[in-house]
Each structure stands twice: as structure tokens, then as C-alpha cells.
Write a protein that holds these residues in place. Structure first.
Motif, PDB file in Angstrom:
ATOM      1  N   VAL A 140      11.797  -4.475   5.780  1.00 25.35           N
ATOM      2  CA  VAL A 140      10.786  -3.423   5.734  1.00 25.35           C
ATOM      3  C   VAL A 140       9.690  -3.892   4.793  1.00 25.35           C
ATOM      4  O   VAL A 140       9.972  -4.264   3.646  1.00 25.35           O
ATOM      5  N   LEU A 141       8.433  -3.881   5.266  1.00 21.10           N
ATOM      6  CA  LEU A 141       7.325  -4.447   4.500  1.00 21.10           C
ATOM      7  C   LEU A 141       6.267  -3.389   4.197  1.00 21.10           C
ATOM      8  O   LEU A 141       5.985  -2.523   5.021  1.00 21.10           O
ATOM      9  N   ASP A 142       5.670  -3.526   3.030  1.00 23.33           N
ATOM     10  CA  ASP A 142       4.538  -2.669   2.682  1.00 23.33           C
ATOM     11  C   ASP A 142       3.861  -3.230   1.444  1.00 23.33           C
ATOM     12  O   ASP A 142       4.511  -3.859   0.596  1.00 23.33           O
ATOM     13  N   GLY A 143       2.567  -3.009   1.334  1.00 26.52           N
ATOM     14  CA  GLY A 143       1.842  -3.405   0.137  1.00 26.52           C
ATOM     15  C   GLY A 143       1.828  -2.276  -0.865  1.00 26.52           C
ATOM     16  O   GLY A 143       1.782  -1.105  -0.501  1.00 26.52           O
ATOM     17  N   THR A 144       1.888  -2.613  -2.144  1.00 23.46           N
ATOM     18  CA  THR A 144       1.759  -1.607  -3.188  1.00 23.46           C
ATOM     19  C   THR A 144       0.513  -1.912  -4.005  1.00 23.46           C
ATOM     20  O   THR A 144      -0.075  -2.996  -3.887  1.00 23.46           O
ATOM     21  N   TYR A 145       0.092  -0.960  -4.825  1.00 25.00           N
ATOM     22  CA  TYR A 145      -1.175  -1.089  -5.546  1.00 25.00           C
ATOM     23  C   TYR A 145      -0.928  -1.165  -7.049  1.00 25.00           C
ATOM     24  O   TYR A 145      -0.193  -0.352  -7.602  1.00 25.00           O
ATOM     25  N   PRO A 168     -10.901  -0.624  -8.168  1.00 25.13           N
ATOM     26  CA  PRO A 168     -10.404  -2.006  -8.141  1.00 25.13           C
ATOM     27  C   PRO A 168      -8.886  -2.049  -8.313  1.00 25.13           C
ATOM     28  O   PRO A 168      -8.313  -1.285  -9.108  1.00 25.13           O
ATOM     29  N   LEU A 169      -8.251  -2.943  -7.595  1.00 24.20           N
ATOM     30  CA  LEU A 169      -6.794  -3.066  -7.663  1.00 24.20           C
ATOM     31  C   LEU A 169      -6.362  -4.400  -7.095  1.00 24.20           C
ATOM     32  O   LEU A 169      -7.151  -5.122  -6.488  1.00 24.20           O
ATOM     33  N   LEU A 170      -5.092  -4.719  -7.285  1.00 20.58           N
ATOM     34  CA  LEU A 170      -4.465  -5.870  -6.667  1.00 20.58           C
ATOM     35  C   LEU A 170      -3.279  -5.402  -5.843  1.00 20.58           C
ATOM     36  O   LEU A 170      -2.681  -4.359  -6.133  1.00 20.58           O
ATOM     37  N   LYS A 171      -2.919  -6.177  -4.809  1.00 17.43           N
ATOM     38  CA  LYS A 171      -1.898  -5.742  -3.860  1.00 17.43           C
ATOM     39  C   LYS A 171      -0.740  -6.740  -3.781  1.00 17.43           C
ATOM     40  O   LYS A 171      -0.871  -7.766  -3.110  1.00 17.43           O
ATOM     41  N   PRO A 172       0.363  -6.466  -4.440  1.00 23.56           N
ATOM     42  CA  PRO A 172       1.578  -7.239  -4.153  1.00 23.56           C
ATOM     43  C   PRO A 172       2.175  -6.780  -2.822  1.00 23.56           C
ATOM     44  O   PRO A 172       2.130  -5.597  -2.488  1.00 23.56           O
TER      45      PRO A 172
END
Length: 506
Positions: A140-145, A168-172
Motif C-alpha cells: 500500500v503506497l502513499d505520500g506523506t507531507y 512549502p513541504l517535502l514528500k516522503p
């Protein structure tokens, strides 16, 4: 005087003695129990040296306190009786030690084999819903902030600005099993339009991050949300089965029963990655807006937290005895049509013939329902958790529950939207003396028969369960607006002045 100096030099928080802090203190400060802290320390103690100002255990405790509490360095330096520079060195040392001696053994595609994932970290419910042979790895995949401050580098500022979130943010990219076990965390990635979920997944596979192409095999299953739609072609080329909630066609106001049922099967499994992301954010440091000087270490922080979760925390979604039975029932329902929807459309019961509906002040023959029956009807607990909120507003708004004049086993309810003030959803429920037989709601997912939407769940919960066990006017949802001023509530000003006063007598 000598005793006073020794007291001032001692640590205010002492992690070197097992008796100074209780197990509850360890959990509150570090996020780990005393025993788990000891186990974690044993894996990295060779890489953390004692210094004149702090012990190796204190160094690890400082780092965990920083992640768990999100407190500033100034505050933590006061708690641990250290200088800011010494505290920064402690955080750096602990981070490096954990990344070298702990994370590789508990996170990443190379730390767990496919067989281990399938055997130990795959919920039978998911395997029954989407698997065929039992040999497929389900991910199961998803990006977080992770939110960051604005950068003075304008190029980076533009690339890290996310239009959807407006900041502004980065996405693991988080990849978990169906039990919530963190398989890997990749990135973090930039947040502009060129780094949407589809682009990130394409990049991961094409650049073979963590040798993922060797790990995945044909017929493996990826559970994703709609943001991955542009990566479906690549997954299909690799023989990967992609499961994603359905889209509504342009101009369509509601998913068809078939699409709504199919989407419910996906969300029944996909929710676990949302909970996994929430588990990451329980470590308060990553919930904050991080300064730009922490950007190089964000990936390390996220990986350390995920590795700790894998090693010490229980699964987010455990196997249940009835998993196989629930999966069979959901699959059977997913092939059925919504007969009540067809009746509503055929008989035009959507409100244009208002004369056929009368107030249902009493419903003596409506069946009583148990909590177990409600869970079986909703195919989960999420909708039931929202029921109390929807029904409270419904009761306060004096909305009526109507019954068909000729068919006394058909109800019609208008339910206020929980998100949009100007929108309400009309729903119908068919029942007999022993059970609820059918339902249909006008909301986007209301045509499904695999479970119900939150609006229908609220009515089922109230009529079949809640009104029989508690006061219907006091269902436990507090209206906090009574403590807040409302500028829209302005009383009408009445002019009491005498109009004759303006007349000047001659």
C-alpha cells in the motif's frame, strides 16, 4: 558550596539510573518503554561515546525526546542541563548511530524478504479480496507531507511549494504492508507539480531505488489512491496489479453501484497507509514546520521513526478470525445491484412527489440492531464513528424522518452534509420487522451495497440502536460554538427616535 556545584552539574533528567524515571516517564519523554529504550540503546551504544557533559544513554534520550516532543533546543538544553551546542552534537551523534546500526535492519526493501512479508505482514482480508494464489506481495503506497519553512533560495522555494496544500513541504513516499508494517520510506521528494505521486512512483521504479525491481514480481498488488493514476500504465507493463478507487466521469454526480462497490473494496485495505502516516506524525517534531537547515536530515528522521515503529509498536491492522468470511461477503456484495436505487429512479421518489411522504413520528416496527449487526452492514467502523456527529446535527436542525404513505417500510431522510453548509443528501432505507433490506443515498458513494456511506450509517445507528439505549437529545456531541462569538448573529436594530424631532417649528 561544593555540594551546590555538584547539584547544578547533575542532569535534571537522568537516564543512567533505571530507578530515577518510571516506565511512564520513559514513554512520555522518549516514546518508548524503559525496556524498549534499553533494547534500542544496546543496538547503537558502540557508536555513541560518553562525554564529560553527557552519557551515551543521555545522548540517545535527547534525540528521542527531540523527535517525540518537538521541543526546541533551548528547552531541551534546560531540561538536560546542557549547552545548546552540546545538545546539537548529541542529536547529530544519535541520528548517525541509528541510521548506521538500527534502521537498515528494520526498514527498506532489503531488510525483509517477499516470503516474510506475505507470511508475517499480510492481513488475510487483503489477500482474500485481491489475491488469487496467495503468493502475491500486497503493498500500500502513499505520500506523506513534512512541512518546511520558506527558503531564501527562490528556485528551491518554487520547487518545494505544494499548490494543493498552499505551503512549502517535502514528500516522503511511504510503502507499507496491509498490516501497517513499514516496508520502506523513499525520498523525500520535492512537492511541485512535477513531483506528484505518479511521478514519484515512476522515478522509484525506473531508477530502481533500493533494488525494487528485483524485489517485486509479476502479479504483485499495489494498493494506491487516485493520485497514482498516471503510473498505472507502468505498473501494468511490469505485470503489477494496481488497485485504485474509481473516478467519476465528467458530468457524473455519483459513482455507479459497480464502481462504488469496487472502490469500497480498495478503501477497506488502503486506510492502513493513512494510519501509518498518522503514526509518523505522532512524533511531534515531524508535525511541526521544520527550519530549512533540517532539510538534509528529514529523510533520516522519518526512517528512524518508521524503523522504531516496526521494531517496537504493534501492527496497525491485525488479522481477525473472521477475515476470510468478511472478504467472501464483500466480494459477493460487490457483484450485486442496488435494487432500492433502481426503485427510487423508476418511481421518481427523489422528492418531486412530496405528497407520498408523511412524517414518521413513530417507528414501532423498525428493527432493533446490535453493534455487531451494524458493523456487518457498514463493513467497518469508520462510518459508525461519524454517526454520532451526523445525527446530532440532524436532530438539532429539526430535520424530519419521512415514511412512504403506501409502503410503511420505506423511509426517506434529508441529511445535512458534514462539509458543505449549502448541501444536503437525500437517502432512502427499506426495512421489515427483522432487518434492514436495502439503502440508497444521493451522495457520491451512496449507491454502493458493499457497506454504506456515513449518512446512511448515521440513520441506521440512530434508529436501530442509539435511540433505544440513550436520550436522543443527548448523544454526546458537544457544541463548542456556545463559547465562541458569532459575527453573523446580529440583532435587528430598531430606531426608536421620534421622527418629529427633526421638524423645526416656526
Amino acid at each position: 558550596m561544593r555540594h551546590l556545584c555538584q547539584t547544578n552539574k547533575s542532569h535534571r533528567l537522568n537516564f543512567d539510573s533505571r530507578d530515577d524515571l518510571s516506565d511512564e516517564d520513559y514513554i512520555s519523554l522518549t516514546g518508548l518503554s524503559k525496556e524498549n529504550f534499553r533494547i534500542l540503546f544496546e543496538t547503537v551504544h558502540d557508536l555513541i561515546k560518553n562525554t564529560p557533559s553527557r552519557s551515551s544513554k543521555t545522548t540517545l534520550a535527547i534525540f528521542l525526546c527531540k523527535l517525540n516532543s518537538g521541543l526546541s533546543n533551548i528547552f531541551l538544553a534546560t531540561l538536560f542541563n546542557l549547552t545548546k551546542s552540546s545538545l546539537r552534537r548529541a542529536v547529530k551523534t544519535a541520528r548517525r548511530a541509528l541510521m548506521e546500526n538500527f534502521v537498515p535492519y528494520h526498514l527498506g526493501f532489503q531488510h525483509v524478504t517477499r516470503e516474510e512479508l506475505i507470511q508475517d505482514h499480510t492481513r488475510p482480508l487483503a489477500a482474500s479480496l485481491f489475491g488469487t494464489s496467495g503468493k502475491e506481495a500486497i503493498l500500500v503506497l502513499d505520500g506523506t507531507y513534512i512541512y518546511i519553512e520558506k527558503s531564501s533560495n527562490f528556485h528551491f522555494q518554487r520547487r518545494s511549494y505544494n499548490v494543493h496544500k498552499g505551503r512549502p513541504l517535502l514528500k516522503p513516499m511511504v510503502i507499507v504492508s496491509t498490516s501497517g508494517y513499514f516496508v520502506s520510506v523513499l525520498g523525500p521528494y520535492l512537492a511541485d507539480s512535477k513531483n506528484n505521486d505518479s511521478s514519484i512512483l515512476n522515478h522509484i521504479i525506473r531508477t530502481n531505488v533500493e533494488d525494487i525491481q528485483k524485489w517485486i514480481q509479476e502479479d504483485d498488488i499495489f494498493i494506491v489512491d487516485r493520485g497514482f493514476r498516471d503510473a498505472i500504465r507502468l505498473l501494468q507493463d511490469l505485470g503489477i496489479q494496481a488497485e485504485m478507487p474509481k473516478f467519476m466521469i465528467k458530468g457524473q454526480k455519483q459513482l455507479s453501484t459497480e464502481d462504488a462497490n469496487s472502490s469500497r473494496l480498495v478503501t477497506k485495505v488502503r486506510w492502513v497507509v493513512e494510519s501509518a502516516n498518522a503514526r509518523i506524525k505522532r512524533w511531534k517534531y515531524l508535525e511541526k514546520v521544520l527550519p530549512t537547515n533540517q532539510i538534509p536530515y528529514i529523510g533520516d528522521y522519518v526512517r528512524i521513526i518508521c524503523a522504531i515503529s516496526n521494531r517496537f509498536l504493534p501492527p496497525l491492522s491485525s488479522a481477525q478470525e473472521d477475515d476470510s468470511a468478511v472478504a467472501v461477503r464483500m466480494l459477493q456484495l460487490s457483484h450485486q445491484v442496488n435494487s432500492l436505487k433502481e426503485r427510487v429512479e423508476a418511481e421518481e421518489l427523489d422528492g418531486r412527489k412530496s405528497s407520498v411522504w408523511i412524517d414518521a413520528s413513530t417507528l414501532h416496527d423498525y428493527p432493533k440492531l446490535t453493534e455487531q449487526q451494524l458493523r456487518e452492514m457498514t463493513c467497518g467502523s469508520y462510518q459508525l464513528k461519524l454517526s454520532r456527529c451526523y445525527i446530532k446535527e440532524h436532530i438539532d436542525g429539526n430535520h424530519d424522518i419521512l415514511i412512504h404513505r403506501e409502503d410503511r417500510h420505506l423511509l426517506k431522510v434529508q441529511m445535512q452534509s458534514g462539509h458543505v453548509s449549502s448541501k444536503a443528501h437525500i437517502l432512502w432505507i427499506s426495512f421489515n420487522e427483522t432487518e434492514v433490506t436495502a439503502w440508497y443515498c444521493r451522495c457520491k458513494t451512496g449507491a454502493r451495497v458493499v457497506g454504506v456511506c456515513a449518512h446512511i450509517a448515521a440513520v441506521l445507528w440512530y434508529l436501530g440502536y442509539a435511540r433505544h439505549i440513550q436520550d436522543s437529545k443527548n448523544i454526546g456531541v458537544r457544541n463548542w460554538a456556545e463559547y465562541v462569538e458569532d459575527a453573523a448573529n446580529v440583532p435587528e436594530v430598531i430606531d426608536t427616535s421620534d421622527s418629529d424631532d427633526s421638524i423645526i417649528e416656526e
